[in-house]
Design a protein around this motif. Structure first.
Motif, mmCIF file in Angstrom:
data_model
loop_
_atom_site.group_PDB
_atom_site.id
_atom_site.type_symbol
_atom_site.label_atom_id
_atom_site.label_comp_id
_atom_site.label_asym_id
_atom_site.label_seq_id
_atom_site.Cartn_x
_atom_site.Cartn_y
_atom_site.Cartn_z
ATOM 1 N N TYR A 161 0.831 -1.205 0.000
ATOM 2 C CA TYR A 161 0.000 0.000 0.000
ATOM 3 C C TYR A 161 0.869 1.259 0.000
ATOM 4 C CZ TYR A 161 -4.044 2.940 1.179
ATOM 5 O OH TYR A 161 -5.039 3.889 1.168
ATOM 6 N N GLY A 162 1.854 1.302 0.875
ATOM 7 C CA GLY A 162 2.739 2.462 0.933
ATOM 8 C C GLY A 162 3.554 2.653 -0.332
ATOM 9 N N PRO A 163 4.259 1.602 -0.804
ATOM 10 C CA PRO A 163 5.077 1.744 -2.007
ATOM 11 C C PRO A 163 4.286 2.056 -3.273
ATOM 12 C CG PRO A 163 5.820 -0.128 -0.722
ATOM 13 C CD PRO A 163 4.536 0.333 -0.104
ATOM 14 N N SER B 203 -5.579 -4.388 -23.588
ATOM 15 C CA SER B 203 -4.311 -3.768 -24.002
ATOM 16 C C SER B 203 -4.150 -2.428 -23.277
ATOM 17 C CB SER B 203 -4.285 -3.544 -25.512
ATOM 18 O OG SER B 203 -3.067 -2.959 -25.906
ATOM 19 N N PRO B 204 -3.287 -2.347 -22.245
ATOM 20 C CA PRO B 204 -2.569 -3.481 -21.633
ATOM 21 C C PRO B 204 -3.513 -4.348 -20.826
ATOM 22 C CG PRO B 204 -2.217 -1.509 -20.343
ATOM 23 C CD PRO B 204 -2.995 -1.071 -21.551
ATOM 24 N N GLY B 205 -3.194 -5.602 -20.700
ATOM 25 C CA GLY B 205 -4.098 -6.551 -20.079
ATOM 26 C C GLY B 205 -4.250 -6.354 -18.578
ATOM 27 N N ALA B 206 -5.493 -6.280 -18.135
ATOM 28 C CA ALA B 206 -5.803 -6.252 -16.699
ATOM 29 C C ALA B 206 -7.311 -6.358 -16.532
ATOM 30 C CB ALA B 206 -5.306 -4.978 -16.035
ATOM 31 N N ALA B 207 -7.736 -7.167 -15.595
ATOM 32 C CA ALA B 207 -9.149 -7.219 -15.253
ATOM 33 C C ALA B 207 -9.528 -5.933 -14.522
ATOM 34 C CB ALA B 207 -9.423 -8.436 -14.375
ATOM 35 N N ALA B 208 -10.802 -5.603 -14.550
ATOM 36 C CA ALA B 208 -11.278 -4.409 -13.852
ATOM 37 C C ALA B 208 -10.873 -4.454 -12.379
ATOM 38 C CB ALA B 208 -12.793 -4.302 -13.975
ATOM 39 N N TYR B 209 -10.368 -3.316 -11.887
ATOM 40 C CA TYR B 209 -9.958 -3.163 -10.489
ATOM 41 C C TYR B 209 -8.830 -4.131 -10.088
ATOM 42 C CZ TYR B 209 -14.457 -0.717 -10.391
ATOM 43 O OH TYR B 209 -15.518 0.112 -10.671
ATOM 44 N N HIS B 210 -7.997 -4.501 -11.042
ATOM 45 C CA HIS B 210 -6.895 -5.431 -10.793
ATOM 46 C C HIS B 210 -5.589 -4.897 -11.379
ATOM 47 C CE1 HIS B 210 -10.115 -8.253 -9.804
ATOM 48 N NE2 HIS B 210 -9.190 -9.006 -9.228
ATOM 49 N N PRO B 211 -4.468 -5.439 -10.948
ATOM 50 C CA PRO B 211 -3.176 -4.927 -11.406
ATOM 51 C C PRO B 211 -2.924 -5.125 -12.902
ATOM 52 C CG PRO B 211 -2.904 -6.187 -9.391
ATOM 53 C CD PRO B 211 -4.301 -6.441 -9.876
ATOM 54 N N PHE B 212 -2.253 -4.137 -13.490
ATOM 55 C CA PHE B 212 -1.670 -4.258 -14.825
ATOM 56 C C PHE B 212 -0.347 -5.022 -14.712
ATOM 57 C CE2 PHE B 212 -3.935 -0.098 -15.315
ATOM 58 C CZ PHE B 212 -4.737 -0.409 -16.402
ATOM 59 N N GLY B 213 0.239 -5.328 -15.867
ATOM 60 C CA GLY B 213 1.575 -5.913 -15.865
ATOM 61 C C GLY B 213 2.587 -5.011 -15.189
ATOM 62 N N ILE B 214 2.484 -3.689 -15.426
ATOM 63 C CA ILE B 214 3.410 -2.751 -14.777
ATOM 64 C C ILE B 214 3.222 -2.776 -13.269
ATOM 65 C CG2 ILE B 214 1.847 -0.765 -15.017
ATOM 66 C CD1 ILE B 214 4.245 1.012 -15.412
ATOM 67 N N GLY B 215 1.981 -3.012 -12.839
ATOM 68 C CA GLY B 215 1.725 -3.125 -11.406
ATOM 69 C C GLY B 215 2.365 -4.361 -10.819
ATOM 70 N N MET B 216 2.271 -5.470 -11.551
ATOM 71 C CA MET B 216 2.919 -6.699 -11.084
ATOM 72 C C MET B 216 4.429 -6.516 -10.989
ATOM 73 S SD MET B 216 1.001 -9.200 -10.193
ATOM 74 C CE MET B 216 -0.701 -9.773 -10.321
ATOM 75 N N SER B 217 4.998 -5.777 -11.932
ATOM 76 C CA SER B 217 6.442 -5.517 -11.877
ATOM 77 C C SER B 217 6.793 -4.694 -10.645
ATOM 78 C CB SER B 217 6.894 -4.783 -13.146
ATOM 79 O OG SER B 217 6.765 -5.606 -14.280
ATOM 80 N N GLY B 218 5.981 -3.667 -10.377
ATOM 81 C CA GLY B 218 6.219 -2.852 -9.192
ATOM 82 C C GLY B 218 6.055 -3.642 -7.912
ATOM 83 N N MET B 219 5.024 -4.484 -7.859
ATOM 84 C CA MET B 219 4.804 -5.324 -6.690
ATOM 85 C C MET B 219 5.958 -6.310 -6.519
ATOM 86 S SD MET B 219 0.758 -5.828 -7.547
ATOM 87 C CE MET B 219 0.372 -7.157 -6.411
ATOM 88 N N ALA B 220 6.431 -6.858 -7.637
ATOM 89 C CA ALA B 220 7.553 -7.803 -7.577
ATOM 90 C C ALA B 220 8.801 -7.142 -7.018
ATOM 91 C CB ALA B 220 7.831 -8.375 -8.971
ATOM 92 N N ASP B 221 9.040 -5.881 -7.385
ATOM 93 C CA ASP B 221 10.202 -5.162 -6.848
ATOM 94 C C ASP B 221 10.163 -5.131 -5.329
ATOM 95 O OD1 ASP B 221 11.195 -4.609 -9.373
ATOM 96 O OD2 ASP B 221 10.343 -2.596 -9.472
ATOM 97 N N VAL B 222 8.973 -4.816 -4.798
ATOM 98 C CA VAL B 222 8.822 -4.697 -3.342
ATOM 99 C C VAL B 222 8.984 -6.059 -2.675
ATOM 100 C CG1 VAL B 222 7.290 -3.980 -1.471
ATOM 101 C CG2 VAL B 222 7.294 -2.705 -3.628
ATOM 102 N N VAL B 223 8.313 -7.066 -3.221
ATOM 103 C CA VAL B 223 8.388 -8.408 -2.640
ATOM 104 C C VAL B 223 9.825 -8.937 -2.690
ATOM 105 C CG1 VAL B 223 7.615 -10.807 -2.856
ATOM 106 C CG2 VAL B 223 5.980 -8.931 -3.200
ATOM 107 N N PHE B 224 10.466 -8.791 -3.834
ATOM 108 C CA PHE B 224 11.844 -9.286 -4.000
ATOM 109 C C PHE B 224 12.789 -8.656 -2.995
ATOM 110 C CE2 PHE B 224 16.062 -8.819 -6.032
ATOM 111 C CZ PHE B 224 16.399 -10.157 -6.143
#
Length: 286
Positions: free
Chosen positions: A235-237, A259-280
């Motif tokens: 949430y913070g990052p 395009s870009p792929g994402a379900a409504a109210y769900h992460p985009f690919g760029i969001g997954m990349s950002g989330m992965a940075d934090v998790v990693f």
């Protein structure tokens, strides 16, 4: 005797070879709901397709960076119940997510809670319909106020208890694994509005933010009560990457996007990349 010795020697050589191949390889299991699986983000996996599991979600990115062998059993619509019980989808059944855990599992991430008691679904199905009745007020917050009690937030402590039970179940099945409970990224901005993307009444934005904050706090509280896992704050990052942030948004608005792929109210690919940075970064922290 020679035949026995030869067979035994061959077995030992094969075993040694297997152990050498596996030495140093991290065994990672990802559990969770759609904020882990990544519906509509290319390329979608078909095991089963109904889980909306992307080959480019944060578990896939984290696993690649770690050089880990990973098993991703996350599934759209999953709640804490689906850790122990199979989940029917529109195109097959996702086995109970606990089944992916082994005694030799080294790392587990679990992103769960938003679907318990239909929390997210209730808000998404209800709040947009109320905007027309009072676009500058807080009709959705008032809709869920029962005798002065916020009925949505009142149920969140129960979610925390369920997540604590999930963490306990992971430890039993994978006693040596490092376990990380993943929070949810910011969906709404801290100020301002974008009704074309997030069709909620202006006054409900702050309340909906407070609901998400309460859910993330419940996940964090479950981790503290568990005492043997870690909380990953998204949430913070994700500040500045809410659904109103345009091209910087990690999370999609109300419409499914191919395009870009994402379900409504769900992460985009760029969001997954950002989330992965934090998790990693948290996973590799000593």
């Amino acid at each position: 005797m020679r035949t026995v010795f030869t067979a035994a020697a061959a077995t030992i050589v094969l075993l040694a070879s297997t152990l050498t191949a596996q030495a140093g390889v991290l065994n990672y299991v990802a559990l969770g709901d759609s904020y882990t699986s990544g519906p509509l983000i290319p390329q979608q996996r078909s095991d089963p397709l109904g889980c909306g599991r992307s080959k480019s979600n944060y578990p896939a990115i984290v696993a690649a960076r770690l050089g880990a062998h990973y098993t991703d059993v996350s599934c759209a619509g999953a709640s804490t119940v689906q850790m122990a019980y199979a989940q029917p989808t529109v195109s097959g059944t996702n086995a109970a997510q606990y089944k992916a855990l082994e005694t030799y599992t080294d790392l587990v991430t679990v992103g769960i809670g938003g679907n318990d008691f239909d929390l997210f679904r209730t808000l998404i199905d209800t709040c947009p319909l109320l905007r027309a009745s009072n676009s500058t007020g807080n009709p959705c917050e008032r809709r869920f106020a029962v005798n002065g009690v916020d009925s949505i937030k009142a149920g969140i402590p129960k979610i925390s208890e369920r997540i604590k039970e999930v963490l306990s179940g992971i430890h039993v099945r994978s006693p040596r694994a490092r376990v990380f409970a993943i929070g949810y990224p910011r969906i709404l901005p801290p100020s301002g509005y974008c009704p074309n993307e997030l069709p909620f009444a202006d006054g409900d934005y702050a309340w909906l933010n407070s609901v998400e904050e309460a859910l993330n706090a419940a996940i964090s509280d479950a981790v503290k009560a568990d005492g043997n896992s870690s909380y990953v704050d998204l949430y913070g990052p994700s500040l500045g990457h809410d659904a109103c942030a345009g091209t910087a948004a990690w999370v999609n608005g109300r419409n499914d996007s191919w395009s870009p792929g994402a379900a409504a109210y769900h992460p985009f690919g760029i969001g997954m990349s950002g989330m992965a940075d934090v998790v990693f970064q948290q996973v590799i922290r000593p």
